[in-house]
Design an enzyme around this catalytic site. Structure first.
Site, short mmCIF file in Angstrom:
data_model
loop_
_atom_site.label_atom_id
_atom_site.label_comp_id
_atom_site.label_asym_id
_atom_site.label_seq_id
_atom_site.Cartn_x
_atom_site.Cartn_y
_atom_site.Cartn_z
N ASP A 237 0.83 -1.20 0.00
CA ASP A 237 0.00 0.00 0.00
C ASP A 237 0.87 1.26 0.00
O ASP A 237 0.67 2.17 -0.79
CB ASP A 237 -0.91 0.03 1.24
CG ASP A 237 -2.13 -0.84 1.10
OD1 ASP A 237 -2.96 -0.57 0.23
OD2 ASP A 237 -2.26 -1.81 1.88
N GLU B 200 -5.10 7.04 -0.45
CA GLU B 200 -5.69 6.36 0.70
C GLU B 200 -4.79 6.40 1.92
O GLU B 200 -5.27 6.36 3.05
CB GLU B 200 -5.98 4.90 0.32
CG GLU B 200 -6.77 4.15 1.38
CD GLU B 200 -7.14 2.74 0.92
OE1 GLU B 200 -6.22 1.95 0.67
OE2 GLU B 200 -8.33 2.46 0.81
N ASP C 29 -6.23 4.35 -5.21
CA ASP C 29 -6.31 3.29 -4.21
C ASP C 29 -5.14 2.37 -4.52
O ASP C 29 -5.15 1.64 -5.51
CB ASP C 29 -7.64 2.53 -4.30
CG ASP C 29 -7.81 1.55 -3.13
OD1 ASP C 29 -6.80 1.21 -2.49
OD2 ASP C 29 -8.95 1.12 -2.88
N ILE D 171 -3.76 -0.40 -3.20
CA ILE D 171 -4.09 -1.83 -3.26
C ILE D 171 -5.58 -1.95 -2.96
O ILE D 171 -6.00 -1.89 -1.80
CB ILE D 171 -3.28 -2.67 -2.24
CG1 ILE D 171 -1.78 -2.55 -2.49
CG2 ILE D 171 -3.72 -4.14 -2.30
CD1 ILE D 171 -1.28 -3.22 -3.76
N ASP D 172 -6.38 -2.10 -4.00
CA ASP D 172 -7.82 -2.26 -3.84
C ASP D 172 -8.10 -3.75 -3.75
O ASP D 172 -8.01 -4.47 -4.73
CB ASP D 172 -8.54 -1.65 -5.04
CG ASP D 172 -10.05 -1.70 -4.88
OD1 ASP D 172 -10.52 -2.04 -3.78
OD2 ASP D 172 -10.75 -1.40 -5.86
N THR E 76 -7.15 -5.52 -0.34
CA THR E 76 -5.99 -5.88 0.47
C THR E 76 -6.06 -7.33 0.94
O THR E 76 -5.05 -8.03 0.97
CB THR E 76 -5.87 -4.93 1.67
OG1 THR E 76 -5.92 -3.58 1.21
CG2 THR E 76 -4.57 -5.14 2.41
N HIS F 128 -18.44 -8.66 0.85
CA HIS F 128 -18.91 -7.38 0.30
C HIS F 128 -20.21 -7.54 -0.48
O HIS F 128 -20.65 -6.62 -1.14
CB HIS F 128 -17.85 -6.78 -0.63
CG HIS F 128 -16.59 -6.42 0.07
ND1 HIS F 128 -15.44 -6.05 -0.60
CD2 HIS F 128 -16.26 -6.39 1.39
CE1 HIS F 128 -14.48 -5.81 0.27
NE2 HIS F 128 -14.95 -6.00 1.48
#
Length: 224
Positions: free
Chosen positions: A46, A69, A122, A124-125, A127, A214
């Protein structure tokens, strides 16, 4: 698509480079991580990816804000010294003069506020997918007056044709009015992507988030 457009060249180039950096980190180290206040994992990747993009913007678009981010506050803490050293070590493979302080400065370029025109990242979208060796993406976009005008995704574990199976990686770029295009991460030309003309629901493909947590799976099953 105007492939000589400086913004298109920057977005595709830095996202591709960031993919290689993220893959190197994942390959060469056990997933060391620290935890943010919201309890989501923050990996070396990240910070390193945001530093890489921040470095590129400082050189090419120094006047354009970056909304990212991460920030370097946790990285600068004595307790996270090992993480900072790893960030600088991996970043140094792409920016020879990288140092701990410069890495933090490039990360903190992402601390700008949204305005009429800015880049957003972003690093690392996905993680959790990254940590377990699954799917994730590096996501970069240019926003003008509240609209996305250019977007680039680096998907290091996706098949080049963006089909569901895992592959050697793909870079996808879209520019408002000029379509969406993809190519293999390991090179080659861009192919234009199109919405499927399929009108029969039986062979149609239904998509949902790769992360089951999600998605309301029961509701998706009901729709199916």
């Amino acid at each position: 698509m105007d492939w000589n457009d400086p913004e298109v060249m920057f977005a595709t180039g830095v996202v591709e480079q960031a993919c290689r950096l993220a893959q190197e980190i994942r390959t060469h180290m056990a997933a060391k991580d620290i935890t943010k206040g919201d309890a989501s994992p923050v990996t070396v990747a990240d910070f390193a990816v945001q530093a890489l993009v921040g470095h590129g913007m400082a050189a090419i678009f120094p006047e354009v804000p970056l909304v990212g981010e991460e920030d370097s506050t946790m990285l600068r803490a004595d307790s996270n010294r090992e993480v900072q050293e790893l960030v600088t070590q991996f970043l140094g493979r792409y920016v020879a003069y990288a140092s701990d302080e410069l890495a933090c400065e490039w990360i903190d370029r992402g601390g700008d506020a949204p305005c009429d025109r800015f880049w957003t990242l972003d690093p690392i979208d996905g993680t959790k997918g990254y940590l377990r060796g699954g799917q994730y993406a590096i996501a970069l976009a240019l926003i003008e007056n509240g609209q996305v005008v250019l977007g680039a995704l680096g998907c290091p574990a996706l098949a080049a044709d963006c089909s569901p199976q895992e592959g050697d990686g793909a870079v996808v770029v879209a520019k408002r009015g000029e379509g969406t295009w993809s190519r293999a991460l390991n090179g080659g030309g861009f192919d234009r992507l199109h919405v499927s003309p399929c009108a029969d629901p039986k062979p149609a493909r239904m998509l949902r988030s790769f992360e089951a947590g999600h998605t309301n799976i029961d509701e998706v099953d009901h729709v199916a």
